[in-house]
Design a protein around this motif. Structure first.
Motif, PDB file in Angstrom:
ATOM      1  N   ARG A 198      -5.385 -14.100  31.338  1.00 23.57           N
ATOM      2  CA  ARG A 198      -4.179 -13.016  31.838  1.00 23.57           C
ATOM      3  C   ARG A 198      -3.304 -13.478  32.532  1.00 23.57           C
ATOM      4  NH1 ARG A 198      -7.984 -11.321  29.456  1.00 23.57           N
ATOM      5  NH2 ARG A 198      -8.109  -9.012  28.483  1.00 23.57           N
ATOM      6  N   TYR A 199      -3.538 -14.401  33.604  1.00 25.70           N
ATOM      7  CA  TYR A 199      -2.593 -15.154  34.418  1.00 25.70           C
ATOM      8  C   TYR A 199      -1.564 -15.834  33.545  1.00 25.70           C
ATOM      9  CZ  TYR A 199      -0.698 -18.305  37.787  1.00 25.70           C
ATOM     10  OH  TYR A 199       0.124 -19.297  38.537  1.00 25.70           O
ATOM     11  N   ALA A 200      -1.944 -16.677  32.549  1.00 19.81           N
ATOM     12  CA  ALA A 200      -1.114 -17.335  31.868  1.00 19.81           C
ATOM     13  C   ALA A 200      -0.296 -16.205  30.928  1.00 19.81           C
ATOM     14  CB  ALA A 200      -1.995 -18.110  30.700  1.00 19.81           C
ATOM     15  N   LYS A 201      -0.584 -15.389  30.317  1.00 20.26           N
ATOM     16  CA  LYS A 201      -0.039 -14.365  29.692  1.00 20.26           C
ATOM     17  C   LYS A 201       1.137 -13.830  30.793  1.00 20.26           C
ATOM     18  CE  LYS A 201      -0.364  -9.579  27.706  1.00 20.26           C
ATOM     19  NZ  LYS A 201      -0.235  -8.506  28.890  1.00 20.26           N
ATOM     20  N   LYS A 202       0.745 -13.310  31.746  1.00 15.87           N
ATOM     21  CA  LYS A 202       1.857 -12.865  32.734  1.00 15.87           C
ATOM     22  C   LYS A 202       2.809 -13.893  33.154  1.00 15.87           C
ATOM     23  CE  LYS A 202       1.588 -10.442  37.367  1.00 15.87           C
ATOM     24  NZ  LYS A 202       1.610 -11.679  38.312  1.00 15.87           N
ATOM     25  N   SER A 230     -22.613 -24.561  36.921  1.00  8.71           N
ATOM     26  CA  SER A 230     -21.540 -24.687  38.029  1.00  8.71           C
ATOM     27  C   SER A 230     -20.188 -24.598  37.346  1.00  8.71           C
ATOM     28  CB  SER A 230     -21.580 -26.448  38.325  1.00  8.71           C
ATOM     29  OG  SER A 230     -20.535 -26.769  38.990  1.00  8.71           O
ATOM     30  N   LEU A 231     -19.670 -23.358  37.429  1.00  7.98           N
ATOM     31  CA  LEU A 231     -18.419 -22.809  36.750  1.00  7.98           C
ATOM     32  C   LEU A 231     -17.350 -23.231  37.922  1.00  7.98           C
ATOM     33  CD1 LEU A 231     -19.670 -19.858  34.974  1.00  7.98           C
ATOM     34  CD2 LEU A 231     -18.501 -21.896  33.869  1.00  7.98           C
ATOM     35  N   PRO A 232     -15.932 -23.341  37.840  1.00  5.14           N
ATOM     36  CA  PRO A 232     -15.345 -23.384  38.452  1.00  5.14           C
ATOM     37  C   PRO A 232     -14.887 -22.101  39.085  1.00  5.14           C
ATOM     38  CG  PRO A 232     -14.325 -23.459  36.276  1.00  5.14           C
ATOM     39  CD  PRO A 232     -15.713 -23.494  36.120  1.00  5.14           C
ATOM     40  N   ASP A 233     -14.237 -22.275  40.455  1.00  6.30           N
ATOM     41  CA  ASP A 233     -13.759 -20.898  41.144  1.00  6.30           C
ATOM     42  C   ASP A 233     -12.740 -20.311  40.543  1.00  6.30           C
ATOM     43  OD1 ASP A 233     -15.912 -21.398  43.145  1.00  6.30           O
ATOM     44  OD2 ASP A 233     -14.382 -22.664  44.278  1.00  6.30           O
ATOM     45  N   LEU A 234     -12.352 -19.087  40.806  1.00  5.79           N
ATOM     46  CA  LEU A 234     -11.433 -18.088  40.257  1.00  5.79           C
ATOM     47  C   LEU A 234     -10.246 -18.664  41.032  1.00  5.79           C
ATOM     48  CD1 LEU A 234     -10.257 -16.122  38.108  1.00  5.79           C
ATOM     49  CD2 LEU A 234     -10.504 -14.796  39.996  1.00  5.79           C
ATOM     50  N   LEU A 289     -14.005 -15.406  33.690  1.00  9.73           N
ATOM     51  CA  LEU A 289     -13.212 -16.347  34.069  1.00  9.73           C
ATOM     52  C   LEU A 289     -12.025 -16.732  32.947  1.00  9.73           C
ATOM     53  CD1 LEU A 289     -15.194 -19.197  35.934  1.00  9.73           C
ATOM     54  CD2 LEU A 289     -13.387 -18.036  36.782  1.00  9.73           C
ATOM     55  N   ASN A 290     -12.585 -16.700  31.866  1.00  7.16           N
ATOM     56  CA  ASN A 290     -11.803 -16.961  30.760  1.00  7.16           C
ATOM     57  C   ASN A 290     -10.610 -15.916  30.482  1.00  7.16           C
ATOM     58  OD1 ASN A 290     -12.721 -19.042  28.134  1.00  7.16           O
ATOM     59  ND2 ASN A 290     -14.067 -18.649  29.604  1.00  7.16           N
ATOM     60  N   MET A 291     -11.186 -14.620  30.761  1.00  8.46           N
ATOM     61  CA  MET A 291     -10.044 -13.506  30.686  1.00  8.46           C
ATOM     62  C   MET A 291      -9.285 -13.534  31.547  1.00  8.46           C
ATOM     63  SD  MET A 291     -13.143 -10.714  29.552  1.00  8.46           S
ATOM     64  CE  MET A 291     -12.109  -9.397  28.994  1.00  8.46           C
ATOM     65  N   LYS A 292      -9.758 -13.773  32.927  1.00  9.31           N
ATOM     66  CA  LYS A 292      -8.731 -13.776  34.113  1.00  9.31           C
ATOM     67  C   LYS A 292      -7.644 -14.621  34.110  1.00  9.31           C
ATOM     68  CE  LYS A 292     -12.070 -11.176  36.865  1.00  9.31           C
ATOM     69  NZ  LYS A 292     -13.252 -11.425  37.921  1.00  9.31           N
ATOM     70  N   LYS A 293      -8.217 -15.978  33.668  1.00 10.57           N
ATOM     71  CA  LYS A 293      -7.099 -17.104  33.453  1.00 10.57           C
ATOM     72  C   LYS A 293      -6.070 -16.865  32.281  1.00 10.57           C
ATOM     73  CE  LYS A 293      -9.868 -20.680  35.948  1.00 10.57           C
ATOM     74  NZ  LYS A 293     -10.008 -21.876  36.306  1.00 10.57           N
ATOM     75  N   VAL A 331      -8.009 -10.139  38.872  1.00 11.74           N
ATOM     76  CA  VAL A 331      -7.559  -8.962  37.837  1.00 11.74           C
ATOM     77  C   VAL A 331      -8.584  -8.075  37.868  1.00 11.74           C
ATOM     78  CG1 VAL A 331      -5.353  -9.526  36.671  1.00 11.74           C
ATOM     79  CG2 VAL A 331      -7.568 -10.249  35.712  1.00 11.74           C
ATOM     80  N   ASP A 332      -8.384  -6.685  37.647  1.00 18.12           N
ATOM     81  CA  ASP A 332      -9.539  -5.484  37.385  1.00 18.12           C
ATOM     82  C   ASP A 332      -9.435  -5.482  35.854  1.00 18.12           C
ATOM     83  OD1 ASP A 332     -11.448  -3.879  37.301  1.00 18.12           O
ATOM     84  OD2 ASP A 332     -10.192  -2.496  38.189  1.00 18.12           O
ATOM     85  N   LEU A 333     -10.350  -6.245  35.329  1.00 15.51           N
ATOM     86  CA  LEU A 333     -10.314  -6.227  33.721  1.00 15.51           C
ATOM     87  C   LEU A 333     -11.089  -5.048  33.523  1.00 15.51           C
ATOM     88  CD1 LEU A 333     -12.521  -9.507  33.350  1.00 15.51           C
ATOM     89  CD2 LEU A 333      -9.859  -9.234  32.912  1.00 15.51           C
TER      90      LEU A 333
END
Lengths: 449, 489
Positions: A364-368, B22-26, A358-362, B31-33
């Motif tokens: 990456r969104y911010a970076k973009k 309980s983590l937030p939803d994406l 989740l950290n990584m995806k968010k 993205v494909d990490l």
């Protein structure tokens, strides 16, 4: 006047003085020479009652901008993450927080077992065989690892990447003065440790190489290549500092053959609290088990064969070995290790990866978004949850403007060196929402012009 | 293999598919990490953390807490550790978001409240100890010791004095003292105690010399005795060019009565988790501020918190500083607790703390000396040391006495320390305990002494009431098992 923390009554005092055989408590202090007796009253603030004091300190606290009043994109070694509610409930059990170091195992099984579980979780995350019970923080843990490597290899030269946390680097320098080590700093190139320089400096006198993974700029260092380089020297050790949350996604340093892995478990269940107390961890190989600084909890059995836990391998420690101890550490961060254990238990096997990604995806969104807004994202390599953008003004003033918009901006890299003036290190964790990121990028864009 | 009667470790409660989070939803685009990373860097096997529900976690740790003894559970007269009551307002204040939720890299202008608190604490501790300036950076007592010694080293080196390689410590010193000396690059040298339990002045004169960097001293010392000759000692060390280091572990005995700065000490560390009620947390975190004389102030670790009268800020421009000893600014959360405590007590309250801590200790000592050997007869300060010699002759060791005390619901005193007392039992009641508690503990100690005479097995086989009996420490050290393995043999 009777104070609520002091139960002695006048009557108690009278009868106790009688038992002792003195007329007043003054007689008990008669061995303090008159020349050094403090006369008069300490010049400190008078006592306040409970209600008034809490009110005063709450008002003082309200002067501070904080991570709840503002939306933060600040990291640089200290991160705002989701903390499960149970963490504070567990560490508020006073059987834990009002206990001393578990030197009497029969009445300290709770603490000992909790630490044993912590050691296991750290071993799992780092891919190392052994973990200790905690260190003060990631920075001092790294400095202790450096000193250990010098003692173990009987070599004095240590190569330290300048892409590690700059304050850890400073702490390494201070700690290295004791055993008189030579610290050679390896430059940063394109956001990563310069491996050419590392290769050039690496020789048979090198005790260890210190690298951070992911590094201070958020970039993921190529540990595989680093290890290959180090392997050219038989004795040189690989010391890695790691954000343990990142290891929910990244291959752990242990799998690359690290000799010591340290870092800070603050990311698991510990609030920023202005930089401390956090929770250093120290993980290593079985080979170095007897050289580890600090306390270790081991499993054993009682007289009836029941599983139990004790502090073990204490012949390393200051209270037994005194000047020959492997470190002077005594107090550690036990309660914070407990907090991290609770958070890691809550996240569990899958949650830790989910949180990391989740950290990584968010991020990456911010970076973009920053790129779309026209900002230069400085480093291009694989990263975890932090990245660097270039702005066209002084970061300190830019951040001050962001405060008035309700944001705590990124870390001013100009604090580390002048080359990095107008560079901003942005951290995006799982708790930042799309809306917050959108608005942050927009406000930053507006301020930057 | 886990034994059915064993208390489970959390990994044994794990069941595939359970979660405790309980983590937030994406809420951003997927993205494909895995495309970004070479497969070498993508973790192939998940860390084997437990899969448990929230209630399971809560029950697990609640059960663990019941297998633990803290100050709130019962009397904890652990010598040298000052196990006093940890006030609850401290915990509340430390959790106020404006103090717990601030980031160390926020602009100083946005954290003036926190800096004001730290500055006031620094100033207050300087007044209590009689020192010129205080840093809050060290994370614990031992960290403070090392910080202080590094400053003394920097001082000597600045004077071109590179031959001061030795740090003198009494034979009764805490283990951290010689260990810190080694870590700071010194050699530790021992000075003997005399038959009154005080530093032997003749021996001090013998070991002191032009290679002396410092003398480290706890005063009152670890026997709970005030070093009456402190001024002579200071003169001997200073005349030889050395500096005096004060280990503040025992400050609880003398607040408002005497100050290390007035005794001739050049460096002082405090244990805020002892004297000033930072909770011990099962071993930490602590906080070990260091105070220095004006002469040494320029060597303080970076950065130094200061003020221009309007704003508080950190001064990083410290050319003589020993450098940074810790990331950020110390264990702020513990410093907040200590500050709250000091403000709850005030100057008269702190003096009363020491007065009552000392009276409590003397009362216990006088009542217990009838049953247990008291090696040093003078009045003590906040703690005292008994010897279990008499009981040892009956086949009951100090360890047995300590274990028997567990049956009465007490945490035993510190045992086998200091090293210069045979079968030592070091008792520190603190001021927060009532006379009734002291009396009950004394009665238990007397009963144990009687048992040693009449029924030694009861003591030798203790504890009888704890969740677990004596543990095999030899096995733990010989075949170390430092983590849980699922497929244990």
């Amino acid at each position: 006047m009777q104070h609520r923390y002091i139960p002695m009554t006048k009557e108690d005092k009278k009868s106790m003085l009688e038992t002792v055989g003195v007329n007043s408590t003054e007689e008990l202090f008669a061995d303090i020479p008159q020349e050094v007796r403090f006369k008069g009253e300490l010049n400190i603030k008078p006592a306040k009652d409970e209600y008034e004091l809490k009110k005063e300190l709450t008002q003082l606290a309200e002067q501070n901008v904080n991570l709840q009043s503002h939306t933060s994109f600040l990291g640089a070694g200290v991160y705002q993450h989701y903390i499960p509610s149970i963490v504070d409930h567990v560490i508020s059990r006073s059987e834990f927080y009002t206990a001393y170091t578990p030197y009497q195992p029969e009445i300290s099984q709770g603490e000992l077992q909790a630490i044993f579980e912590f050691q296991t979780m750290i071993s799992e995350l780092t891919g190392m065989e052994v973990s200790n019970s905690s260190m003060y923080d990631g920075g001092t843990a790294l400095a202790e690892a450096v000193n250990l490597s010098a003692g173990q290899t009987r070599k004095k030269k240590v190569l330290v990447s300048k892409a590690i946390h700059p304050e850890s680097l400073e702490v390494i320098h201070t700690y290295a003065k004791g055993p008189d080590l030579e610290i050679v700093e390896i430059d940063v190139k394109d956001g990563l440790t310069d491996l050419d320089q590392l290769k050039a400096e690496l020789d048979e006198d090198t005790a260890s190489v210190v690298i951070q993974y992911p590094n201070f700029l958020g970039q993921v260092e190529p540990l595989k290549e680093v290890k290959e380089l180090i392997s050219s020297q038989k004795k040189t050790m690989m010391l890695v500092s790691s954000n343990p949350l990142a290891l929910g996604y990244l291959t752990p340093p242990g799998d690359f053959g690290a000799d010591i892995v340290v870092g800070d478990a603050q990311v698991f269940g510990i609030p920023a609290q202005y930089g401390g107390p956090h929770c250093g961890y120290f993980a290593t190989t079985k080979k170095l088990m007897r050289k580890v600084p600090g306390r270790l909890v081991g499993q054993t059995v009682d007289e009836e064969g029941r599983r139990g836990f004790v502090l073990t391998l204490q012949a390393r420690e200051q209270h037994i070995r005194r000047d020959k101890a492997t470190s002077n550490i005594c107090s550690n961060q036990a309660l914070n290790a407990l907090a991290s254990s609770v958070a890691m238990s809550a996240l569990g096997k899958h949650g830790v990866k989910e949180m990391a990604t989740l950290n990584m995806k968010k991020a990456r969104y911010a970076k973009k978004l920053f790129e779309e807004e026209g900002f230069e994202v400085v480093y291009k390599g694989p990263f975890f949850n932090e990245f660097v953008i270039k702005v066209n003004q002084d970061v300190r003033e830019l951040n001050q403007k962001l405060i008035s918009k309700g944001f705590i901006g990124g870390f001013d890299l100009g604090r580390v060196n002048e080359e990095w003036n107008q560079h901003l290190l942005i951290a995006v964790t799982e708790i930042r929402t799309k809306e917050e990121i959108d608005q942050f990028v927009k406000e930053l864009g507006d301020i930057n012009g | 293999m886990a034994n059915h009667k064993d208390f489970p470790v959390i990994f044994e409660l794990s069941k595939e598919g359970r979660v405790g989070y309980s983590l937030p939803d994406l809420d951003v685009p997927e993205v494909d990490l895995d495309q970004e990373f070479s497969s070498d860097y993508i973790r192939s096997e998940a860390p084997d953390l437990p899969e448990v529900s929230e209630l399971q976690i809560m029950r697990h740790y609640t059960a663990l807490s019941k297998r633990n003894h803290g100050v709130d559970s019962g009397f904890y007269p652990l010598g040298s550790c000052t196990m006093k009551y940890n006030p609850k307002i401290n915990e509340d204040v430390a959790r106020i978001p404006g103090l717990s939720q601030i980031h160390p890299y926020q602009d100083e202008r946005t954290v003036q409240g926190a800096l004001a608190l730290m500055y006031d604490l620094q100033t207050t501790l300087a007044e209590i100890t009689g020192m010129h300036e205080v840093t809050l950076q060290p994370a614990a007592g031992a960290h403070g010791e090392w910080t202080g010694l590094m400053m003394i080293r920097a001082f000597h080196e600045a004077n071109g004095d590179f031959n001061r390689t030795k740090v003198i410590v009494p034979d009764s010193a805490h283990g951290t003292n010689p260990a810190s000396a080694t870590v700071a690059g010194f050699e530790a040298v021992t000075v003997k105690s005399d038959d009154r339990g005080l530093v032997d002045l003749e021996d001090l004169k013998r070991v002191v010399g032009d290679d002396t960097a410092a003398l480290m001293l706890t005063n009152p010392n670890t026997l709970g005795l005030f070093e009456e000759h402190i001024l002579e000692m200071a003169k001997i060390v200073h005349d030889a060019g050395g500096r005096l280091y004060y280990d503040g572990a025992n400050l609880n005995a003398i607040m408002g009565y005497a100050r290390p700065g007035d005794m001739g000490f050049d460096v002082v560390h405090l244990n805020l988790h002892k004297t000033f009620t930072g909770p011990h947390g099962g071993g930490g975190p602590g906080s070990g501020p260091v105070g220095v004389t004006e002469e040494l102030a320029k060597y303080l670790p970076k950065p130094v918190l200061t003020t221009d009268g309007e704003q508080y800020f950190f001064d990083h421009d410290r050319p003589h500083s020993i450098g940074r000893v810790k990331p950020y600014y110390g264990n702020f959360g513990i410093n907040v607790r200590a500050y709250t405590y000091i403000r709850s007590m005030g100057p008269d309250g702190l003096k009363q703390v020491s007065e009552n801590a000392v009276l409590n200790a003397n009362y216990m000592m006088r009542r217990l000396e009838e049953e247990y050997e008291l090696p040093f007869k003078q009045h003590c300060k906040h703690e005292f040391v008994l010897s279990g010699k008499k009981q040892k002759k009956l086949g009951v060791r100090t360890l047995d006495i300590a274990k028997r005390l567990l049956d009465f619901g007490y945490h035993p005193p510190t045992i086998y320390f200091p090293l210069n007392v045979e079968e030592a039992l070091m008792v520190e009641p603190t001021e927060t305990e009532s006379k009734e508690t002291l009396d009950e503990f004394i009665d238990a100690m007397i009963q144990i002494s009687n048992e040693a005479k009449e029924d030694p097995e009861t003591v030798q086989e203790a504890p009888h009431t704890t969740v677990i009996s004596r543990l095999d420490e030899t096995q733990a050290a010989r075949k170390p098992v430092l983590r849980y393995y699922k497929d244990e043999e």
